[in-house]
Design an enzyme around this catalytic site. Structure first.
Site, PDB file in Angstrom:
ATOM      1  N   HIS A  59      52.788  11.662  -1.274  1.00  0.00           N
ATOM      2  CA  HIS A  59      53.058  12.205  -2.613  1.00  0.00           C
ATOM      3  C   HIS A  59      53.114  13.741  -2.564  1.00  0.00           C
ATOM      4  CE1 HIS A  59      52.594  12.237  -7.113  1.00  0.00           C
ATOM      5  NE2 HIS A  59      52.117  13.443  -6.844  1.00  0.00           N
ATOM      6  N   GLU A  60      52.060  14.338  -2.018  1.00  0.00           N
ATOM      7  CA  GLU A  60      52.020  15.808  -1.970  1.00  0.00           C
ATOM      8  C   GLU A  60      53.124  16.346  -1.055  1.00  0.00           C
ATOM      9  OE1 GLU A  60      50.476  17.187  -4.212  1.00  0.00           O
ATOM     10  OE2 GLU A  60      49.152  15.525  -4.756  1.00  0.00           O
TER      11      GLU A  60
END
Length: 675
Positions: free
Chosen positions: A467-468
């Site tokens: 995600h990051e």
């Protein structure tokens, strides 16, 4: 001139962390503000007629030294803070708020911007220039440029106060997180806990000169404890401590601060002519209005609630049959969910973790980015870091050109706030024919390696990393002219699309085969495990959706109405959660007092955007699935229309250019098993 205000002589112009001392910051901010003021004055006093170039463009590049100082300082304030940095932040924030208002409330400057804006139809601007002009004009108009003098002063006072309060809020949460330790000396209290968690707790105790084991509210300690510890009383103790952050009527209490922030935001919106803070914020979002957001959340609530109630009833029944639990409490949720998941899918994190060694997962994210976008990541050791845990990389394209500098910081420590985020030290932009490349960072809190084990991630942590990293790609692949339209500088309810779509590759056998290898044997993750990961992906999705919606509704509760009548924070929350509550209330706990996303981060009136972007990401990934998850053509379209474009055009225009049509929620509901 301090080291922070002169041109860096480092490799790729990276931040010279090792040479920066805390005492450099205050003078650097003072100089940076003075320098930016000179640049603004030059624009205001330009004798020539206002043009796009001498006003809007000039304004876009003004203050870059100050931006650089701010990026370095506030990133350290989140990832490597100490008492001194926190004190400096309290001094600096009002100065920055004041300076920002000096710009937006400067009548001569606004007159020039307005003069250009009023002739925008005759200027033959590119889409990016049109967006910049629009954004600059609204930046003034939406922040008080058209107000009479007394109202401008009122705005200044509100902004100064808000900047101090949100800092104080964040520091209280951080200090409350570190104030709690659960010290265990009896080995039987460790029953159920994974070996790695126990070993980490033992090492922490040793470092504190204590016998036994120490558990904290940092995620790698807290999450395994409430998920696996058989001792229900200790799970309760941990869960209550976590939920009581900022809600203990002590010197770190956030109740008054939350009420003040909500009221000041409302007052600010009223001064600017908006009905509420949410009306102000959402004018510049894809969702457009609080009514639309509430309808969106309500629609999902209607679809998810029956599933959530059914799942909760199943979980309650399971806990009763297994252990005679009469009432399922919040500290039972993760524990019995994990047991039920194991029973249904014969799959638990402890089985999966050996296949997710941190270094392999990171390499996996790199490989996926390589297959999709032709990027390569080379670890380098000749640029400065702010902590020895940080890893640094050069990111290059297929022709070997530098795309970005990438920092990765993965482990919890004192002075680092909980959670995971992406940030940047330097934006991408084009000036004087040179495409300045960005410096991007991701910060997480994963389990540290111990004496006997490397850092092994839970599957949830694997998706967090991806995600990051998706956010990071949005920053890295930016290719715009102006820094304030670059990378993640997009509408807030669009910013989660690149991050959330990237999580999808974690569930695909073709992608997992690239990096999910057993850290001891090198064996690729078994197909049956992958199958179970996919099958269990929508396990308790109704409950998870309800939880997300409850946060979005609480956010809209604080910001979508006049909060001045709220006197008791806990009572107000109880009202807001009425439609989404499954568990009995815990009187010692509150959500808002540690809800950093909306009271310290940038998510006020925007928490719904996680769900909003999920609609986009499920719809977008369906396109990849139809054509092949590594399809070069679809990846190129995603890169050209979404990742590289930043905020240069309206997100829906960009999305439709990529997808060929507007998104529909069907793909999300199907993926979540809610159709």
């Amino acid at each position: 001139m301090s080291i922070l205000t002169t041109k860096f002589t480092t490799k790729h112009n990276t931040a010279p962390f090792s040479k920066i001392k805390n005492e450099d910051f205050l003078p650097a901010f003072t100089d940076g503000i003075a320098l930016a003021k000179v640049e603004i004055e030059a624009i205001v006093n330009n004798p020539e007629t206002p043009t796009f170039e001498n006003t809007i463009e000039a304004l876009s590049f003004a203050g870059d030294t100050l931006d650089r100082i701010s990026n370095i300082f506030f990133n350290l304030h989140s990832a490597e803070t100490n008492d001194e940095i926190q004190k400096i932040a309290q001094e600096v924030s009002p100065l920055l708020s004041e300076f920002s208002n000096d710009i937006t409330l400067n009548p001569e400057l606004f007159a020039r911007v307005k003069a250009v804006y009023e002739q925008k139809d005759t200027l033959n601007l590119s889409p990016e220039q049109t967006t910049l002009l629009d954004k600059k004009y609204k930046g003034f108009a939406r922040n008080g440029a058209n107000l009479p003098e007394d109202k401008k002063n009122e705005l200044r006072e509100i902004d100064k106060e808000l900047s101090k309060l949100s800092l104080e809020f964040g520091e209280n949460v951080l200090n409350e997180t570190h104030a709690f330790q659960m010290h265990i000396t009896d080995e039987k209290d460790l029953s159920g806990l994974p070996d790695g968690t126990v070993e980490a707790a033992r090492e922490l105790a040793k470092s504190l000169n204590k016998e036994g084991w120490v558990f904290t509210l940092d995620y790698p300690s807290y999450i395994p404890f409430v998920t696996y510890a058989d001792n229900r009383d200790l799970r309760k103790k941990m869960a209550i401590a976590s939920g009581a952050k900022g809600f203990q009527n002590n010197e770190l209490d956030n109740q008054e601060i939350v009420l003040k922030i909500a009221k000041l935001r409302f007052e600010r919106a009223k001064v600017l002519g908006y009905a509420t803070h949410a009306h102000f914020v959402l004018e510049e979002r894809m969702a457009e209005s609080p009514e639309k957001v509430k309808a969106f959340l309500q629609d999902l609530l209607t679809k998810a609630k029956p599933a959530a109630e059914k799942e909760f009833a199943e979980l309650s029944k399971f806990a009763k049959e297994l252990d005679g639990i009469e009432t399922l409490e919040k500290w039972d949720g993760a524990y019995y969910s994990e047991k039920l998941k194991q029973q249904l899918f014969n799959l638990d994190d402890e089985k999966l973790k050996p296949y997710f060694k941190l270094e392999n997962v990171l390499k996996g994210a790199f490989t996926v980015a390589n297959k999709l976008f032709g990027l390569t990541f080379v670890e380098i050791n000749d640029i400065d870091k702010y902590h020895e845990d940080v890893m640094t990389y050069e990111v290059k394209d297929v022709t070997g050109n530098l795309v970005s500098i990438f920092y990765a910081d993965f482990f919890p420590r004192k002075g680092k706030r909980n959670g995971a985020w992406m940030t940047s030290y330097k934006s991408q932009y084009i000036l004087g024919g040179i495409n300045e490349r960005p410096h991007v960072s991701i910060v997480c809190n994963f389990t540290k390696p111990t004496a006997t084990k490397p850092s092994l991630l839970t599957f949830n942590e694997v998706t967090t990393l991806f995600h990051e990293f998706g956010h990071a790609l949005h920053g890295m692949l930016a290719n715009t002219t102006y820094p304030n339209l670059s990378g993640t500088s997009v509408y807030w309810d669009f910013v989660e699309l690149p991050s959330q779509i990237f999580e999808n590759w974690c569930y695909e056998p073709e992608a997992l085969a690239l990096f999910a290898h057993h850290y001891q044997t090198g064996e690729v993750i078994p197909t049956e495990y992958i199958q179970k990961i996919k099958e269990s992906a929508s396990f308790q999705e109704g409950m998870a959706t309800l939880r997300q919606l409850s946060f979005g509704l609480l956010d809209m509760g604080w910001h979508g109405q006049d909060p001045s009548g709220i006197t008791n924070l806990k009572d107000f929350e109880t009202e807001q959660f009425a439609a989404t509550n499954l568990y009995p209330d815990v009187k010692e706990n509150a959500m808002s007092t540690a809800f950093s996303h909306i009271f310290q981060g940038g998510y006020s009136s925007g928490y719904y955007s996680y769900k909003w972007a999920e609609v986009l990401d499920a719809d977008a990934f369906e396109y990849f699935q139809e054509q092949g998850i590594f399809n070069a053509e679809v990846a190129q379209k995603f890169k050209d229309n979404i990742l590289s474009k930043g905020g240069t055009e309206h997100p829906m225009v960009l999305y439709k250019r990529f997808r060929g049509k507007e998104p529909k929620p069907d793909a999300l509901l199907k993926r979540a098993g809610l159709l």
